[in-house]
Design an enzyme around this catalytic site. Structure first.
Site, short mmCIF file in Angstrom:
data_model
loop_
_atom_site.label_atom_id
_atom_site.label_comp_id
_atom_site.label_asym_id
_atom_site.label_seq_id
_atom_site.Cartn_x
_atom_site.Cartn_y
_atom_site.Cartn_z
N PHE A 211 -0.05 -10.19 -2.16
CA PHE A 211 0.77 -8.98 -2.14
C PHE A 211 -0.16 -7.81 -1.84
O PHE A 211 -0.96 -7.41 -2.68
CB PHE A 211 1.50 -8.74 -3.45
CG PHE A 211 2.37 -7.51 -3.39
CD1 PHE A 211 3.63 -7.58 -2.82
CD2 PHE A 211 1.91 -6.29 -3.84
CE1 PHE A 211 4.43 -6.44 -2.71
CE2 PHE A 211 2.69 -5.14 -3.74
CZ PHE A 211 3.95 -5.23 -3.18
N ASP B 278 -9.09 -6.30 -1.91
CA ASP B 278 -7.99 -5.42 -2.31
C ASP B 278 -8.01 -5.32 -3.83
O ASP B 278 -7.49 -6.17 -4.54
CB ASP B 278 -6.66 -6.01 -1.82
CG ASP B 278 -5.46 -5.15 -2.20
OD1 ASP B 278 -5.60 -4.27 -3.08
OD2 ASP B 278 -4.36 -5.39 -1.66
N LYS C 103 -3.61 3.04 -6.74
CA LYS C 103 -3.00 3.05 -8.06
C LYS C 103 -3.79 3.88 -9.07
O LYS C 103 -3.64 5.08 -9.13
CB LYS C 103 -2.74 1.63 -8.53
CG LYS C 103 -1.69 0.89 -7.69
CD LYS C 103 -1.14 -0.32 -8.36
CE LYS C 103 -0.18 -1.09 -7.46
NZ LYS C 103 1.04 -0.36 -7.12
#
Length: 402
Positions: free
Chosen positions: A141, A226, A255
């Site tokens: 994801f 990531d 984030k």
């Protein structure tokens, strides 16, 4: 009709139904707790998918944002501003890298990393034009853009959005032999999550990340990590790659970099890699804006103390010890994770992940399900041990009732 019911009805009437939120309407928050429009408090055990690593309304981050709000918030990259150089330098140093390309959201940063790898492949490695390949992992994801979902294996995220972007090869996560077979002379990058969050907090086998690092170095391929969900303290280290003493060629961050205040993301790498860009070839109006830089600079300063990494380590050991006692006993089939991050697989006979999440919400704890049968636990790193234990007590009670 209650205030909660009215708010949910209005949202469902006027917004696209691309999410299925739990039926709670948050009105305020502090630390690890949120309060809904009815005045009921909930322990936040999701932390905005790691965007709230430092808790809701962290005072240091709010003070940094407020001070910057009084000065300047946006210039665009048409001009320099006085927070940009410090942000790039401090973040690069935290990562052990040389250059930063700031963006806004995680998906933008992943897209930027893909573009970076392709441009590096053509200009530096010498891959023939149009042949660049990026190898990714199954169940990944990395975001929701058209290019990113082109290499997703999640049918729900991918269906009905074709035609898809070519140039990607998908291999099983954690399978080093499959990775070795996929990396060829046209491969410009391997893009991986060091821990797969959305897939259910999947931790790869020991030695996998180190093996990928060795393979990519041997074959002159960029290793892009990531760390949007796994990074910035969540796993007990600044970056999840550190658990295998791995330093990738490129970090993709987001984030928690925005401290739960503003969206901030970045691609961080060497001069050789990010130096491939020339003016006009990539950009973002809001990327690296003064407000974002001010908040992210404070995030970097907070991470330098090691306090949050230590809390994630100590509380994470406690979390996994307690969850481990539930594994294999009736309602819980398995538990995975690292630091203050766990995926708990629920036995389907005891309910879906959504049903368990709803029952926890009724008891004042907020988590979220993924892939039907898994709940994710990722509280803010500022959570107290007492609050964490209370949340775990509610989980035990819900599971016992089933």
């Amino acid at each position: 009709m209650t205030s909660t019911e009215r708010a949910i009805a209005a949202a469902e009437a006027h917004s696209a139904h691309n999410y299925h939120p739990l039926p709670v309407v948050v009105a305020s928050a502090e630390g690890a707790w949120v309060t809904d429009v009815e005045g009921r408090r909930y322990l936040d055990m999701l932390a905005g998918y790691s965007a709230l690593n430092f808790g809701h309304r962290n005072r240091r981050l709010l003070d940094a944002a407020k001070a910057q709000l009084e000065r300047v918030t946006l210039t665009s990259r048409a001009f320099h501003h006085d927070r940009f150089a410090d942000f790039c330098a401090e973040l690069a140093e935290l990562c052990g890298m040389e250059m930063v390309l700031p963006m806004n959201t995680g998906a933008e940063a992943v897209e930027t990393a893909v573009k970076t790898a392709r441009k590096w492949g053509y200009r530096v490695k010498g891959v023939p034009d149009g042949r660049a390949k990026v190898v990714v992992a199954e169940n990944n994801f990395h975001g929701r853009t058209t290019t990113i979902i082109s290499f997703s294996t999640d049918a729900e995220a991918r269906a009905d959005y074709g035609p898809y972007t070519p140039g990607f090869e998908i291999v099983p996560y954690g399978d080093l032999a499959a990775m070795e077979a996929a990396v060829d002379e046209h491969t410009v990058a391997v893009l991986l999550e060091p821990i797969q969050g959305e897939a259910g907090v999947l931790v790869p086998p020991p030695g996998y990340l180190a093996g990928v690092r060795a393979l990519t170095r041997e074959r002159n391929v960029l290793f892009i990590a990531d760390e949007i969900q796994s990074g910035l303290g969540r796993t007990g280290a600044t970056f999840a790659c550190e658990h295998e003493d791995v330093i990738p060629d490129v970090y993709v961050l987001g984030k928690a970099l925005g401290g739960g205040v503003v969206p901030v993301s970045a691609v961080v790498s060497s001069r050789e890699v990010l130096g491939v860009f020339r003016p006009g070839e990539h950009g973002s109006t809001f990327g690296g804006n003064p407000l974002a830089c001010a908040v992210a600079l404070e995030v970097v300063a907070m991470l330098r103390t090691g306090e949050y990494q230590q809390r994630a380590t100590e509380l994470g050991e406690h979390l996994h010890r307690e969850l481990g006692l539930l594994a294999g006993r009736g309602a819980v089939e398995a538990v995975r994770g690292r630091g203050l991050w766990a995926g708990v697989d629920i036995n389907p006979a005891h309910g879906t992940g959504r049903e368990i999440s709803e029952k926890l919400m009724e008891r004042g704890v907020l988590v979220k399900d993924t892939h039907g049968s898994t709940i994710r636990i990722a509280p803010p790193l500022v959570i107290s041990k007492e609050d964490l234990d209370w949340g775990l007590d509610q989980l035990r009670s819900v599971l016992a009732a089933d």
